[in-house]
Scaffold this motif. Structure first.
Motif, PDB file in Angstrom:
ATOM      1  N   GLY A  66      -0.399  -4.251  -1.340  1.00  0.00           N
ATOM      2  CA  GLY A  66      -0.226  -5.276  -0.181  1.00  0.00           C
ATOM      3  C   GLY A  66       0.713  -4.681   0.725  1.00  0.00           C
ATOM      4  O   GLY A  66       0.456  -3.471   0.866  1.00  0.00           O
ATOM      5  N   SER A  67       1.701  -5.308   1.330  1.00  0.00           N
ATOM      6  CA  SER A  67       2.513  -4.907   2.310  1.00  0.00           C
ATOM      7  C   SER A  67       3.476  -3.648   1.744  1.00  0.00           C
ATOM      8  O   SER A  67       3.949  -3.943   0.799  1.00  0.00           O
ATOM      9  CB  SER A  67       3.200  -5.896   3.044  1.00  0.00           C
ATOM     10  OG  SER A  67       4.128  -6.542   2.307  1.00  0.00           O
ATOM     11  N   CYS A  68       3.646  -2.825   2.985  1.00  0.00           N
ATOM     12  CA  CYS A  68       4.577  -1.749   2.254  1.00  0.00           C
ATOM     13  C   CYS A  68       6.022  -2.424   1.522  1.00  0.00           C
ATOM     14  O   CYS A  68       6.265  -1.899   0.135  1.00  0.00           O
ATOM     15  CB  CYS A  68       4.995  -0.809   3.337  1.00  0.00           C
ATOM     16  SG  CYS A  68       3.692   0.093   4.035  1.00  0.00           S
ATOM     17  N   GLU A 111       7.082  -5.454   0.354  1.00  0.00           N
ATOM     18  CA  GLU A 111       6.873  -6.274  -0.797  1.00  0.00           C
ATOM     19  C   GLU A 111       6.201  -5.348  -1.970  1.00  0.00           C
ATOM     20  O   GLU A 111       6.725  -5.699  -3.128  1.00  0.00           O
ATOM     21  CB  GLU A 111       5.822  -7.249  -0.551  1.00  0.00           C
ATOM     22  CG  GLU A 111       5.476  -8.337  -1.686  1.00  0.00           C
ATOM     23  CD  GLU A 111       4.700  -9.377  -1.294  1.00  0.00           C
ATOM     24  OE1 GLU A 111       4.176 -10.269  -2.054  1.00  0.00           O
ATOM     25  OE2 GLU A 111       3.971  -9.449  -0.146  1.00  0.00           O
ATOM     26  N   GLU A 132       5.057   1.773   8.881  1.00  0.00           N
ATOM     27  CA  GLU A 132       5.370   0.388   9.391  1.00  0.00           C
ATOM     28  C   GLU A 132       5.149   0.724  11.074  1.00  0.00           C
ATOM     29  O   GLU A 132       4.847  -0.077  11.875  1.00  0.00           O
ATOM     30  CB  GLU A 132       6.553  -0.049   9.083  1.00  0.00           C
ATOM     31  CG  GLU A 132       6.532  -0.694   7.743  1.00  0.00           C
ATOM     32  CD  GLU A 132       7.960  -1.118   7.220  1.00  0.00           C
ATOM     33  OE1 GLU A 132       8.751  -0.905   7.933  1.00  0.00           O
ATOM     34  OE2 GLU A 132       8.025  -1.386   5.942  1.00  0.00           O
ATOM     35  N   ALA A 162      -2.922  -1.685  10.361  1.00  0.00           N
ATOM     36  CA  ALA A 162      -2.537  -2.479   9.052  1.00  0.00           C
ATOM     37  C   ALA A 162      -2.545  -1.296   8.098  1.00  0.00           C
ATOM     38  O   ALA A 162      -3.409  -0.711   7.798  1.00  0.00           O
ATOM     39  CB  ALA A 162      -3.553  -3.503   8.794  1.00  0.00           C
ATOM     40  N   ARG A 182      -1.431  -0.544   4.108  1.00  0.00           N
ATOM     41  CA  ARG A 182      -1.223  -1.234   2.865  1.00  0.00           C
ATOM     42  C   ARG A 182      -0.978  -0.224   1.651  1.00  0.00           C
ATOM     43  O   ARG A 182      -1.860   0.730   1.532  1.00  0.00           O
ATOM     44  CB  ARG A 182      -2.458  -2.109   2.364  1.00  0.00           C
ATOM     45  CG  ARG A 182      -2.939  -3.087   3.289  1.00  0.00           C
ATOM     46  CD  ARG A 182      -4.212  -3.896   3.169  1.00  0.00           C
ATOM     47  NE  ARG A 182      -3.953  -4.526   1.943  1.00  0.00           N
ATOM     48  CZ  ARG A 182      -4.683  -4.694   0.768  1.00  0.00           C
ATOM     49  NH1 ARG A 182      -5.476  -3.770   0.477  1.00  0.00           N
ATOM     50  NH2 ARG A 182      -4.205  -5.656  -0.181  1.00  0.00           N
TER      51      ARG A 182
END
Length: 530
Positions: free
Chosen positions: A205-207, A209, A238, A243, A245
């Motif tokens: 997922g996102s960096c 989290e 970021e 995007a 991931r």
């Protein structure tokens, strides 16, 4: 006549843009010949994507090869001095076997390599340039990042045997949780260890989290060092736009990559356009103590962007449409009923229509009704985002897809069967009749038995009855057909059921939609088995 970049094909425009990007970053173009001594590839075949290489003898009697790889040649000849960082980019053609055409193909690559003193600054620059490369290509993109040190650290912490690691990495690459768990248990891990391995699939997922979850799951110094490197890279990622991931189930080849690994996807393309990572182990075969990181962009993939979008694939809604390859027949009917119950039905009567495409834009769903043996092909090539396919078909096709769920539907097994009085004669190859040629070859190779394959397309049970073969390899459900024809199961070696598969590129752009469908489908299937 005035020259315009707009008149060029996508891969030609990309080559100009990438060259400017890499030269602005201080990289020098690396020129190399088309041929390389075959001995280089023979000695380093574990680093190649395939051992098949085009060879020939030159006028001096040397055995040469058409280059299947650029990085090996650069690593061999670069020879950086201690403390020196060499930065190269290249634009070359390589020659590799194609699983689709069963012949060799010429592949156009641009790439970048940093060799020698490779520290945090060089790693960040390489990953930043990978992201900027994708941004140059004129479509939405995703850069997926992982770290082999984190995976190897977990293997070390769990005591995974060395010989079991390649198989576990393969299941991780497939996001194949059900078979990963079985493989972990077969490797001697207890339930907690198997849970830890399958838990890697959740680290995506996102960096921020994902990093927080990864850091809390660290079990040793190797995992903590990998997480720290990803943390140091987070700000660079970021700030890259697009995007980015983190996906710690992304596993490179264990003989090749030893640290950071990453892949880049472009919307509209069915497979990764960019692949790269850190490969110190290869570099140190030629220059002890040196490090290396780099990536390649597969320019030929960009040709697909110039093809017009089919009318069927053009959305009539702002909602993201999930394209599902549904097999015709009982399995497809069963799956459609399940999906319709969880909100993915169509207003048009699925069973009454003779159309091959039915959709419901309001639900964000579109079904393609295809032959069962073609489902994996549609998904692998990106014509469909997801599909439902039997494990037998999936394995036989060796499709490069994510295998996200074992639905448990259509359970049966792949078996070796033979006449009741059959006895194996080890003095000669076994004659095997089957329509599952690749599965049969793989099984007999795993037990070290020579075979002669007889490819049939139906009535497989007839072959040993008429003496055409000694045994058959086929699907067995109840065994009634075997018994009625005087045959018996000799070996049962692969469980089969319907699997939910996804195109790897589609997953990057539609993972929210896929995950929502999977979660609802998983709950419904669990309720049915209570």
């Amino acid at each position: 006549m005035e020259f315009s970049l707009d008149s060029l094909q996508p891969k030609e425009r990309a080559s100009f843009a990438l060259r400017a990007l890499y030269e602005a970053a201080g990289c020098r173009k690396y020129h190399m010949g088309r041929f390389e001594e075959y001995g280089l590839y023979q000695e380093n075949r574990s680093f190649l994507s395939s051992e098949q290489v085009i060879t020939f003898t030159d006028l001096d009697g040397r055995l040469l090869a058409l280059k299947p790889d650029v990085t090996l040649s650069i690593a061999k000849t670069a020879q950086p001095a201690p403390g020196e960082t060499l930065r190269y980019y290249y634009h070359e053609n390589v020659y590799r076997p194609s699983a689709e055409s069963h012949t060799f193909q010429e592949i156009s690559q641009m790439g970048l390599e940093m060799l020698g003193a490779v520290g945090e600054a060089q790693v960040q620059q390489a990953v930043r340039l990978a992201a900027q490369s994708l941004a140059q290509l004129g479509a939405a993109w995703v850069l997926e990042v992982s770290h082999m040190g984190y995976l190897f650290g977990l293997f070390d912490a769990l005591g995974v045997p060395e010989n079991a690691r390649p198989g576990l990495l393969e299941k991780l690459r497939e996001k194949n949780a059900h078979e990963l768990r079985r493989a972990a248990q077969a490797a001697g891990l207890d339930a907690a260890g198997a849970d830890a391995l399958t838990g890697l699939l959740e680290l995506s997922g996102s960096c921020e989290e994902t990093l927080a979850k990864a850091e809390s799951a660290c079990r040793n110094g190797r995992m903590r060092a990998a997480a720290a490197e990803l943390r140091a890279l987070a700000k660079t990622l970021e700030a890259s736009g697009g995007a980015v991931r983190l996906d710690l189930s992304l596993a490179g080849e264990m003989e090749y990559y030893n640290g950071l690994v990453f892949q880049g996807y472009l919307q509209g393309l069915p497979r990764p356009l960019l692949k790269g990572g850190r490969y110190d182990l290869l570099m140190q075969k030629f220059t002890p103590g040196a490090g290396a990181i780099g990536f390649a962009v597969y320019l030929d993939e960009l040709d697909r962007l110039s093809a017009p979008t089919s009318p069927v694939q053009r959305n009539s809604t702002d909602r993201v449409m999930l394209n599902v390859a549904l097999p015709k027949g009982r399995l497809g009917d069963r799956m459609y009923d399940l999906l319709a119950r969880i909100g993915y039905g169509c207003t048009e009567d699925y069973n009454a229509t003779r159309k091959l495409v039915v959709e419901n834009p309001a639900a964000g769903i579109r079904y393609f009704l295809v032959k069962p043996s073609d489902v994996a092909i549609y998904v692998e090539h990106g014509a469909a985002d997801v599909g439902i396919v039997g494990k037998d078909i999936l394995t036989e096709a060796s499709a490069d897809v994510y295998e996200l769920l074992d639905t448990g539907l259509g359970r049966c097994r792949m078996c070796v069967a033979a006449p009741a009085d059959y006895k194996d004669d080890p003095s000669r190859p076994v004659r095997v009749a089957t329509k599952f040629v690749n599965i049969a070859k793989s099984y007999y190779a795993s037990i070290g038995r020579d075979i002669d394959i007889i490819k049939l397309n139906g009535s497989i049970e007839l072959a040993p009855i008429l003496g055409l073969s000694d045994v058959i390899v086929d699907i067995v459900e109840t065994g009634t057909t075997l018994r009625e024809n005087g045959l018996r199961v000799v070996t049962e070696f692969m469980p089969i059921s319907a699997r939910f598969i996804a195109n790897k590129a589609s997953y990057q752009f539609k993972h929210n939609e896929m995950d929502a469908m999977l979660e609802a489908l998983r709950k419904t299937l669990q309720e049915e088995t209570k």
